[in-house]
Design an enzyme around this catalytic site. Structure first.
Site, mmCIF file in Angstrom:
data_model
loop_
_atom_site.group_PDB
_atom_site.id
_atom_site.type_symbol
_atom_site.label_atom_id
_atom_site.label_comp_id
_atom_site.label_asym_id
_atom_site.label_seq_id
_atom_site.Cartn_x
_atom_site.Cartn_y
_atom_site.Cartn_z
ATOM 1 N N HIS A 196 0.837 -1.102 -0.497
ATOM 2 C CA HIS A 196 -0.051 -0.511 0.379
ATOM 3 C C HIS A 196 1.230 1.051 0.195
ATOM 4 O O HIS A 196 1.748 1.567 0.502
ATOM 5 C CB HIS A 196 -1.292 -0.184 1.484
ATOM 6 C CG HIS A 196 -1.759 1.040 0.962
ATOM 7 N ND1 HIS A 196 -1.743 2.598 1.856
ATOM 8 C CD2 HIS A 196 -3.077 0.657 1.396
ATOM 9 C CE1 HIS A 196 -2.206 3.110 2.029
ATOM 10 N NE2 HIS A 196 -3.635 2.559 1.724
ATOM 11 N N ASP A 217 2.864 -4.584 8.321
ATOM 12 C CA ASP A 217 1.910 -3.388 8.757
ATOM 13 C C ASP A 217 0.463 -4.307 8.324
ATOM 14 O O ASP A 217 0.151 -5.130 7.091
ATOM 15 C CB ASP A 217 1.584 -3.172 6.160
ATOM 16 C CG ASP A 217 0.395 -2.196 6.108
ATOM 17 O OD1 ASP A 217 -0.107 -2.401 6.737
ATOM 18 O OD2 ASP A 217 0.392 -1.766 5.125
ATOM 19 N N LYS A 261 -10.222 -0.662 10.463
ATOM 20 C CA LYS A 261 -10.332 -2.285 9.434
ATOM 21 C C LYS A 261 -10.863 -3.200 10.733
ATOM 22 O O LYS A 261 -10.813 -4.639 9.737
ATOM 23 C CB LYS A 261 -9.499 -1.872 8.967
ATOM 24 C CG LYS A 261 -8.462 -0.804 7.731
ATOM 25 C CD LYS A 261 -7.606 -1.142 6.825
ATOM 26 C CE LYS A 261 -7.197 0.146 6.049
ATOM 27 N NZ LYS A 261 -8.129 -0.248 4.999
ATOM 28 N N CYS A 308 -4.971 2.723 -3.740
ATOM 29 C CA CYS A 308 -3.363 3.467 -3.026
ATOM 30 C C CYS A 308 -2.447 2.301 -3.342
ATOM 31 O O CYS A 308 -1.694 2.269 -2.481
ATOM 32 C CB CYS A 308 -3.869 3.296 -1.616
ATOM 33 S SG CYS A 308 -5.285 4.001 -1.029
ATOM 34 N N GLN A 330 -4.363 -5.194 7.504
ATOM 35 C CA GLN A 330 -5.481 -6.194 6.598
ATOM 36 C C GLN A 330 -5.899 -6.880 7.288
ATOM 37 O O GLN A 330 -7.055 -7.801 7.119
ATOM 38 C CB GLN A 330 -5.059 -6.436 5.114
ATOM 39 C CG GLN A 330 -5.685 -4.932 3.982
ATOM 40 C CD GLN A 330 -6.873 -4.372 4.026
ATOM 41 O OE1 GLN A 330 -7.959 -5.076 4.035
ATOM 42 N NE2 GLN A 330 -6.768 -3.201 3.846
HETATM 43 C C1 LIG Z 1 -2.625 -3.049 3.451
HETATM 44 C C2 LIG Z 1 -3.040 -1.637 4.410
HETATM 45 N N1 LIG Z 1 -2.029 -0.823 4.435
HETATM 46 C C3 LIG Z 1 -2.000 0.220 5.343
HETATM 47 C C4 LIG Z 1 -3.089 0.681 5.343
HETATM 48 C C5 LIG Z 1 -3.339 2.727 5.611
HETATM 49 O O1 LIG Z 1 -4.430 2.589 6.866
HETATM 50 P P1 LIG Z 1 -4.813 3.445 7.260
HETATM 51 O O2 LIG Z 1 -5.322 4.801 6.433
HETATM 52 O O3 LIG Z 1 -6.099 3.523 8.334
HETATM 53 O O4 LIG Z 1 -3.607 4.226 8.392
HETATM 54 C C6 LIG Z 1 -4.324 0.132 4.293
HETATM 55 C C7 LIG Z 1 -5.283 1.059 4.549
HETATM 56 O O5 LIG Z 1 -6.818 0.734 3.560
HETATM 57 C C8 LIG Z 1 -4.204 -1.141 3.558
HETATM 58 O O6 LIG Z 1 -4.922 -1.270 3.339
#
Ligand SMILES: Cc1ncc(COP(=O)(O)O)c(C=O)c1O
Length: 416
Positions: free
Chosen positions: A132, A209, A235, A373, A212
């Site tokens: 992401h 990260d 999430k 993203c 998900q």
């Molecule tokens: C794999 C992953 N990493 C990071 C993020 C960023 O998360 P946040 O917008 O809650 O900071 C997302 C959000 O879609 C994501 O799916």
């Protein structure tokens, strides 16, 4: 096991009963019952979380940590109680290792920013081709600040990280490896435990990260042996605006503070400031207190349901859903990794994903369309965007059948 039936996953897990905990899922959209398949973007909230936030406002709201009055004590207890719950949820050794942040993005930025002073030319950051933007851009910025180099382990045609290349790219120069647990664009589940062990053997730090992962699988940061692991509440059925950065105590202690301000200090004079202990050193300013309380309740809700019941249900649902969508003519799946969770990314002929999303929405089916993203993932598959159906534990196969019907409508409109 028929995931379209009321007792969706047999006696073990009742998706419809879980769904009844989520008020928003009974909404009608355009006069039709909502089908919500955009869980990778944000999940809906159970009544327990909504009530907890509302009760907190009605009975306990005040600022935390700095007050002696009863409400401040009450608010602090609720906030710190949420930290304890999150420690349980992530399997951390100590509550000091749980830092409340705004979400995964801030968690990653905190670590990337903190590593600035200890990195320079000749150092490397290793990420995967699945990431992401939140797990790309902060590392690019770190590299720009320090002269370090960003290395990327590419993905193969199924959307799996090429582990041979990953091994090749790991070297004594690698200072940190940052990898997603589950890809938001494709649903690939990375073998993070193995990737962490390889990184550690090469002498590198690791950050996972987990944005998900938190709603779909149990997380045990000690078993994974991750140095850092970060998640977002929104999430995993909790409020937005809050998340957790887990860091091993020694790793967090080695990082300088991220932001300066109230609560992160022990004493301040114009000559010198001494910083607070963990985790408060990283929590400058008034946090989103009510959201932290809600996140704790969401985590408790998930732990009470049990991932031992959620995971097999979702895994079967994903398989069945993939079969249903595959049968829609012109659906091309993007991302066919052997180990996947929650996400089905696809294109429909050469119809633009925004057209698909708009027509599907007119049938009250919410999916996400775009680059998610994750533009490098789109580039890897030679598409500018995909349609993405992302499942959660409250979805059933009937939801996916409604999506398939809506896709047939899209095909009719475009005369495919
Ligand atoms: C794999 C992953 N990493 C990071 C993020 C960023 O998360 P946040 O917008 O809650 O900071 C997302 C959000 O879609 C994501 O799916």
């Amino acid at each position: 096991m028929d995931t379209s039936m009321t007792r969706s996953a047999g006696p073990a897990f009742d998706a419809l009963e879980v769904r009844s905990d989520f008020p928003l899922l009974s909404e009608t959209i355009h006069g039709k019952p909502l089908v919500y398949l955009d869980n990778a973007a944000s999940t809906q909230k159970p009544r327990a979380v909504i009530d907890a936030v509302s009760n907190f406002y009605c009975h306990s709201y005040s600022n935390v940590h700095r007050g002696v009055h009863a409400l401040s004590v009450r608010a602090t207890e609720a906030y710190e109680g949420a930290r304890d719950t999150m420690r349980d949820f992530l399997g951390a050794a100590d509550r000091k290792e749980i830092v409340f942040v705004r979400g995964t993005t801030e968690g990653i930025n905190l670590v990337a920013q903190g590593m600035t002073g200890s990195m320079g030319p000749g150092d490397e950051v290793l990420i995967s081709g699945l990431e992401h933007h939140s797990n790309i851009v902060p590392w690019q910025m770190l590299c720009e600040r320090t002269g370090a180099k960003l290395q990327v382990a590419r993905i193969d045609d199924s959307g799996e990280v090429d582990l041979d290349e990953y091994r090749r790219l790991l070297s004594p120069r690698t200072r940190i490896v940052a990898m997603s647990h589950i890809s938001n664009a494709l649903g690939t589940v990375n073998p993070v435990k193995e990737m962490i062990a390889l990184a550690r053997a090469a002498g590198s730090l690791t950050l996972v990260d987990g944005a998900q992962a938190a709603a779909h699988m149990p997380i045990d940061v000690q078993d994974l042996d991750a140095d850092f692991y970060t998640i977002s509440s929104h999430k995993m059925f909790g409020p937005s605006g809050i998340g957790v950065l887990y860091g091993k105590q020694a790793r967090l202690e080695a990082l300088p503070p991220y932001q300066g301000g109230g609560d992160m200090i022990l004493s301040v004079t114009f000559e010198k400031t001494t910083y607070n202990e963990l985790p408060y050193r990283f929590e400058a300013g008034t946090p989103c207190i009510e959201a932290a309380v809600g996140m704790g309740v969401a985590a408790r809700y998930l732990m009470d349901l049990g991932f031992d019941r959620i995971e097999p249900y979702e895994s079967r649902l994903l398989q069945d859903a993939t079969d249903v969508l595959r049968q829609v003519p012109d659906v091309q799946l993007i991302g066919t990794a052997r180990n996947k969770a929650s996400v089905i990314s696809f294109t429909l002929g050469d119809i633009h994903s925004h057209d698909v999303g708009t027509i599907v929405d007119s049938e009250a089916v919410a999916i996400r369309v775009g680059h998610h993203c994750a533009q490098p993932v789109m580039d890897r598959f030679g598409v500018s965007s995909t349609c993405r159906a992302s499942l959660a534990m409250y979805n059933t196969l009937d939801d996916v059948k409604r999506l398939a019907e809506a896709l047939h409508k899209v095909r009719e409109v475009f005369r495919l």
